[in-house]
Design a protein around this motif. Structure first.
Motif, PDB file in Angstrom:
ATOM      1  N   PHE A  38       0.848  -1.187   0.000  1.00 21.47           N
ATOM      2  CA  PHE A  38       0.000   0.000   0.000  1.00 21.47           C
ATOM      3  C   PHE A  38       0.886   1.239   0.000  1.00 21.47           C
ATOM      4  O   PHE A  38       1.734   1.413   0.865  1.00 21.47           O
ATOM      5  CB  PHE A  38      -0.913  -0.003   1.233  1.00 21.47           C
ATOM      6  CG  PHE A  38      -1.771   1.224   1.348  1.00 21.47           C
ATOM      7  CD1 PHE A  38      -2.696   1.538   0.367  1.00 21.47           C
ATOM      8  CD2 PHE A  38      -1.654   2.073   2.444  1.00 21.47           C
ATOM      9  CE1 PHE A  38      -3.488   2.675   0.473  1.00 21.47           C
ATOM     10  CE2 PHE A  38      -2.444   3.205   2.565  1.00 21.47           C
ATOM     11  CZ  PHE A  38      -3.367   3.500   1.566  1.00 21.47           C
ATOM     12  N   LYS A  39       0.711   2.066  -1.002  1.00 22.37           N
ATOM     13  CA  LYS A  39       1.526   3.278  -1.175  1.00 22.37           C
ATOM     14  C   LYS A  39       3.022   2.957  -1.129  1.00 22.37           C
ATOM     15  O   LYS A  39       3.815   3.691  -0.542  1.00 22.37           O
ATOM     16  CB  LYS A  39       1.166   4.323  -0.119  1.00 22.37           C
ATOM     17  CG  LYS A  39      -0.245   4.879  -0.240  1.00 22.37           C
ATOM     18  CD  LYS A  39      -0.440   6.177   0.522  1.00 22.37           C
ATOM     19  CE  LYS A  39      -0.196   6.022   2.000  1.00 22.37           C
ATOM     20  NZ  LYS A  39      -0.550   7.262   2.750  1.00 22.37           N
ATOM     21  N   GLY A  40       3.391   1.837  -1.741  1.00 19.86           N
ATOM     22  CA  GLY A  40       4.793   1.457  -1.837  1.00 19.86           C
ATOM     23  C   GLY A  40       5.365   0.754  -0.626  1.00 19.86           C
ATOM     24  O   GLY A  40       6.537   0.395  -0.619  1.00 19.86           O
ATOM     25  N   THR A  41       4.538   0.523   0.405  1.00 19.15           N
ATOM     26  CA  THR A  41       5.006  -0.103   1.643  1.00 19.15           C
ATOM     27  C   THR A  41       4.270  -1.421   1.869  1.00 19.15           C
ATOM     28  O   THR A  41       3.035  -1.470   1.753  1.00 19.15           O
ATOM     29  CB  THR A  41       4.757   0.823   2.846  1.00 19.15           C
ATOM     30  OG1 THR A  41       5.440   2.062   2.636  1.00 19.15           O
ATOM     31  CG2 THR A  41       5.249   0.177   4.134  1.00 19.15           C
ATOM     32  N   ARG A  42       5.012  -2.457   2.191  1.00 17.30           N
ATOM     33  CA  ARG A  42       4.379  -3.735   2.507  1.00 17.30           C
ATOM     34  C   ARG A  42       3.684  -3.628   3.862  1.00 17.30           C
ATOM     35  O   ARG A  42       4.283  -3.171   4.849  1.00 17.30           O
ATOM     36  CB  ARG A  42       5.413  -4.864   2.516  1.00 17.30           C
ATOM     37  CG  ARG A  42       5.972  -5.161   1.132  1.00 17.30           C
ATOM     38  CD  ARG A  42       6.928  -6.339   1.132  1.00 17.30           C
ATOM     39  NE  ARG A  42       6.287  -7.574   1.565  1.00 17.30           N
ATOM     40  CZ  ARG A  42       6.858  -8.783   1.470  1.00 17.30           C
ATOM     41  NH1 ARG A  42       8.077  -8.894   0.943  1.00 17.30           N
ATOM     42  NH2 ARG A  42       6.228  -9.857   1.888  1.00 17.30           N
ATOM     43  N   ILE A  43       2.420  -4.047   3.909  1.00 17.64           N
ATOM     44  CA  ILE A  43       1.641  -3.858   5.133  1.00 17.64           C
ATOM     45  C   ILE A  43       1.195  -5.164   5.764  1.00 17.64           C
ATOM     46  O   ILE A  43       0.566  -5.145   6.826  1.00 17.64           O
ATOM     47  CB  ILE A  43       0.397  -2.971   4.873  1.00 17.64           C
ATOM     48  CG1 ILE A  43      -0.540  -3.632   3.858  1.00 17.64           C
ATOM     49  CG2 ILE A  43       0.817  -1.584   4.420  1.00 17.64           C
ATOM     50  CD1 ILE A  43      -1.874  -2.896   3.699  1.00 17.64           C
ATOM     51  N   GLU A  44       1.494  -6.316   5.130  1.00 13.80           N
ATOM     52  CA  GLU A  44       1.094  -7.556   5.786  1.00 13.80           C
ATOM     53  C   GLU A  44       1.845  -7.679   7.120  1.00 13.80           C
ATOM     54  O   GLU A  44       3.044  -7.402   7.208  1.00 13.80           O
ATOM     55  CB  GLU A  44       1.340  -8.779   4.899  1.00 13.80           C
ATOM     56  CG  GLU A  44       2.790  -9.109   4.610  1.00 13.80           C
ATOM     57  CD  GLU A  44       3.328  -8.441   3.358  1.00 13.80           C
ATOM     58  OE1 GLU A  44       4.371  -8.890   2.870  1.00 13.80           O
ATOM     59  OE2 GLU A  44       2.709  -7.472   2.881  1.00 13.80           O
ATOM     60  N   GLY A  45       1.110  -8.020   8.148  1.00 19.11           N
ATOM     61  CA  GLY A  45       1.705  -8.121   9.485  1.00 19.11           C
ATOM     62  C   GLY A  45       1.515  -6.885  10.336  1.00 19.11           C
ATOM     63  O   GLY A  45       1.708  -6.941  11.548  1.00 19.11           O
ATOM     64  N   LEU A  46       1.149  -5.758   9.716  1.00 16.69           N
ATOM     65  CA  LEU A  46       0.887  -4.556  10.507  1.00 16.69           C
ATOM     66  C   LEU A  46      -0.477  -4.671  11.186  1.00 16.69           C
ATOM     67  O   LEU A  46      -1.392  -5.320  10.669  1.00 16.69           O
ATOM     68  CB  LEU A  46       0.910  -3.311   9.632  1.00 16.69           C
ATOM     69  CG  LEU A  46       2.231  -2.946   8.952  1.00 16.69           C
ATOM     70  CD1 LEU A  46       2.078  -1.639   8.179  1.00 16.69           C
ATOM     71  CD2 LEU A  46       3.359  -2.843   9.961  1.00 16.69           C
ATOM     72  N   ASN A  47      -0.632  -4.009  12.331  1.00 17.50           N
ATOM     73  CA  ASN A  47      -1.929  -4.068  12.998  1.00 17.50           C
ATOM     74  C   ASN A  47      -2.902  -3.100  12.339  1.00 17.50           C
ATOM     75  O   ASN A  47      -2.499  -2.164  11.643  1.00 17.50           O
ATOM     76  CB  ASN A  47      -1.792  -3.793  14.501  1.00 17.50           C
ATOM     77  CG  ASN A  47      -1.326  -2.374  14.800  1.00 17.50           C
ATOM     78  OD1 ASN A  47      -1.883  -1.409  14.308  1.00 17.50           O
ATOM     79  ND2 ASN A  47      -0.295  -2.252  15.629  1.00 17.50           N
ATOM     80  N   PRO A  48      -4.208  -3.303  12.531  1.00 18.44           N
ATOM     81  CA  PRO A  48      -5.213  -2.480  11.842  1.00 18.44           C
ATOM     82  C   PRO A  48      -5.048  -0.989  12.096  1.00 18.44           C
ATOM     83  O   PRO A  48      -5.247  -0.181  11.183  1.00 18.44           O
ATOM     84  CB  PRO A  48      -6.531  -2.997  12.419  1.00 18.44           C
ATOM     85  CG  PRO A  48      -6.248  -4.405  12.827  1.00 18.44           C
ATOM     86  CD  PRO A  48      -4.823  -4.389  13.309  1.00 18.44           C
ATOM     87  N   LYS A  49      -4.683  -0.616  13.298  1.00 15.30           N
ATOM     88  CA  LYS A  49      -4.566   0.804  13.613  1.00 15.30           C
ATOM     89  C   LYS A  49      -3.507   1.484  12.750  1.00 15.30           C
ATOM     90  O   LYS A  49      -3.717   2.582  12.220  1.00 15.30           O
ATOM     91  CB  LYS A  49      -4.238   0.971  15.095  1.00 15.30           C
ATOM     92  CG  LYS A  49      -4.382   2.389  15.604  1.00 15.30           C
ATOM     93  CD  LYS A  49      -4.268   2.428  17.113  1.00 15.30           C
ATOM     94  CE  LYS A  49      -4.529   3.811  17.642  1.00 15.30           C
ATOM     95  NZ  LYS A  49      -4.454   3.865  19.127  1.00 15.30           N
ATOM     96  N   LYS A  50      -2.355   0.825  12.599  1.00 15.88           N
ATOM     97  CA  LYS A  50      -1.297   1.400  11.763  1.00 15.88           C
ATOM     98  C   LYS A  50      -1.748   1.481  10.309  1.00 15.88           C
ATOM     99  O   LYS A  50      -1.463   2.465   9.607  1.00 15.88           O
ATOM    100  CB  LYS A  50      -0.030   0.557  11.891  1.00 15.88           C
ATOM    101  CG  LYS A  50       0.676   0.688  13.232  1.00 15.88           C
ATOM    102  CD  LYS A  50       1.975  -0.109  13.238  1.00 15.88           C
ATOM    103  CE  LYS A  50       2.699   0.064  14.570  1.00 15.88           C
ATOM    104  NZ  LYS A  50       3.970  -0.718  14.615  1.00 15.88           N
ATOM    105  N   ILE A  51      -2.443   0.454   9.856  1.00 15.07           N
ATOM    106  CA  ILE A  51      -2.902   0.435   8.467  1.00 15.07           C
ATOM    107  C   ILE A  51      -3.906   1.559   8.221  1.00 15.07           C
ATOM    108  O   ILE A  51      -3.830   2.280   7.217  1.00 15.07           O
ATOM    109  CB  ILE A  51      -3.514  -0.941   8.127  1.00 15.07           C
ATOM    110  CG1 ILE A  51      -2.399  -2.003   8.092  1.00 15.07           C
ATOM    111  CG2 ILE A  51      -4.260  -0.897   6.801  1.00 15.07           C
ATOM    112  CD1 ILE A  51      -2.890  -3.414   7.902  1.00 15.07           C
ATOM    113  N   TYR A  52      -4.843   1.744   9.138  1.00 15.58           N
ATOM    114  CA  TYR A  52      -5.831   2.805   8.968  1.00 15.58           C
ATOM    115  C   TYR A  52      -5.185   4.183   8.967  1.00 15.58           C
ATOM    116  O   TYR A  52      -5.572   5.070   8.210  1.00 15.58           O
ATOM    117  CB  TYR A  52      -6.884   2.723  10.072  1.00 15.58           C
ATOM    118  CG  TYR A  52      -7.702   1.441  10.048  1.00 15.58           C
ATOM    119  CD1 TYR A  52      -7.776   0.659   8.899  1.00 15.58           C
ATOM    120  CD2 TYR A  52      -8.397   1.016  11.173  1.00 15.58           C
ATOM    121  CE1 TYR A  52      -8.500  -0.514   8.872  1.00 15.58           C
ATOM    122  CE2 TYR A  52      -9.142  -0.158  11.158  1.00 15.58           C
ATOM    123  CZ  TYR A  52      -9.182  -0.925  10.003  1.00 15.58           C
ATOM    124  OH  TYR A  52      -9.914  -2.087   9.986  1.00 15.58           O
TER     125      TYR A  52
END
Length: 365
Positions: free
Chosen positions: A176-190
């Motif tokens: 997402f936007k050039g950054t891998r986000i698998e493994g991040l928690n929902p709060k950081k992703i939002y």
């Protein structure tokens, strides 16, 4: 079991009892077009054998197709009755809402921008240890609505949960936007700019016993604008914000302090949608955003999603409603048993082709 599977099991259970009066409440909400026609054939056979069927639905075309008489309820009262052969969707819509409803879908001609969400070879496990998402790859670009069509229970829930940080990824990448986000928690992703309109507003989007105002800031309660010193909530700012949602998103509520469970389903959904879109996201993940809503609320939510697309936002629309997919999507993928059977521009597929793929048939695609 998914909601769709549960619904089909309940229909089969009732039919197997040889009932004389069959009452069906939104029985087609999670069925493919082919399954809908199969159900209608069964209902016509029941009618021919002398049985009675009460068919409760907000899908106007289906009501006209299967019914002999149509009774319209509004706010718990009967407002009219009309023979199905003399009814039109427009006439029924006016009776349901109390005024003429005119869709205002305006699809600006946009050249989609760069991919903002890229999913590569994604594998996600179900709660039962089976593979729910099988090697799925796709991208969502700014200025477009990417639709994923499918009957519930075919891996779309697990796919969305993986994207939004609610479920671990077994294999593959989510960028997402050039950054891998698998493994991040929902709060950081939002906080990175993803808004999530969940498939079940009461289970995942709201805390029903909390007030309207409290629900309006779920996920945002630690933002400085809503806090005083020592991390105490700033209720004045929260109330002002809740009022702004009511005004901007046309939400009807008895008050800011009433439990949100006292709101109608449509107004609960408007609260969830308003809260998520007010985060000013760059990607909106919307799952069955109009399920169970009346026609006015349905049109309103769909217009909002199209407005986001027209403003250059990216929208990932996951829906079991084929009309919704056809109406809103720029590109579409059809998911069946965790795999994509087809991906392309919406104009490259007919309604019949998408309906067949939703049932696992790729003929003619």
């Amino acid at each position: 079991m998914s909601l769709g599977v549960q619904q089909r099991v309940e229909i089969l259970k009732v039919l197997s009892r040889g009932t004389n009066i069959l009452i069906l409440d939104e029985p087609t909400s999670s069925l493919t077009p082919i399954e809908v026609q199969d159900l209608f054939k069964t209902l016509r056979k029941l009618k021919a054998s002398g049985r009675s069927v009460v068919f409760i639905t907000h899908k106007l075309k289906e009501a006209i197709e299967i019914s002999d008489r149509i009774v319209v309820l509004r706010k718990g009262l009967v407002v009219g009755e009309v023979p199905a052969g003399q009814a039109s969707p427009e006439q029924l819509a006016v009776m349901m809402v109390g005024k003429e409803i005119t869709p205002h879908f305006t699809r600006r001609d946009l050249e989609p921008g760069d991919p903002i969400l890229i999913v590569k070879n994604l594998k996600v496990m179900s709660d039962y240890g089976t593979v729910a998402v099988k090697n799925v790859s796709f991208e969502v670009r700014t200025g477009e609505i990417f639709g994923i069509a499918g009957v519930e229970g075919n891996g779309q829930s697990e796919l969305v949960q993986a994207i939004t940080g609610l479920r671990p990824v077994a294999e593959g990448e989510i960028v997402f936007k050039g950054t891998r986000i698998e493994g991040l928690n929902p709060k950081k992703i939002y906080k990175m700019g993803i808004a999530h309109i969940p498939e079940d507003r009461q289970r995942y989007g709201l805390v029903l016993d909390l007030s309207f105002a409290e629900n309006s800031i779920i996920g945002r309660q630690d933002e400085p604008q809503f806090l005083l010193k020592l991390s105490r909530l700033n209720w004045q700012k929260i109330m002002e914000y809740a009022r702004s949602l009511i005004q901007k998103f046309d939400i009807l509520t008895p008050g800011l302090k009433v439990p949100v469970k006292s709101l109608s389903g449509g107004n609960q959904q408007k609260l969830v949608v308003g809260r998520e879109l007010s985060k000013e996201p760059v990607l909106i993940v919307a799952v069955n955003p109009t399920r169970g809503l009346d026609i006015a609320s349905t049109l309103y939510i769909r217009e909002l999603l199209l407005k986001m697309r027209n403003e250059g936002k990216a929208v990932l629309l996951v829906s079991a409603d084929l009309d919704e997919i056809m109406q809103l999507s720029d590109r579409v993928a059809v998911i069946y048993e965790g795999e994509f059977l087809g991906v392309g521009k919406i104009e490259e597929f007919t309604r019949e082709q998408i309906g067949l793929m939703m049932g696992g048939i790729k003929k003619g695609v």
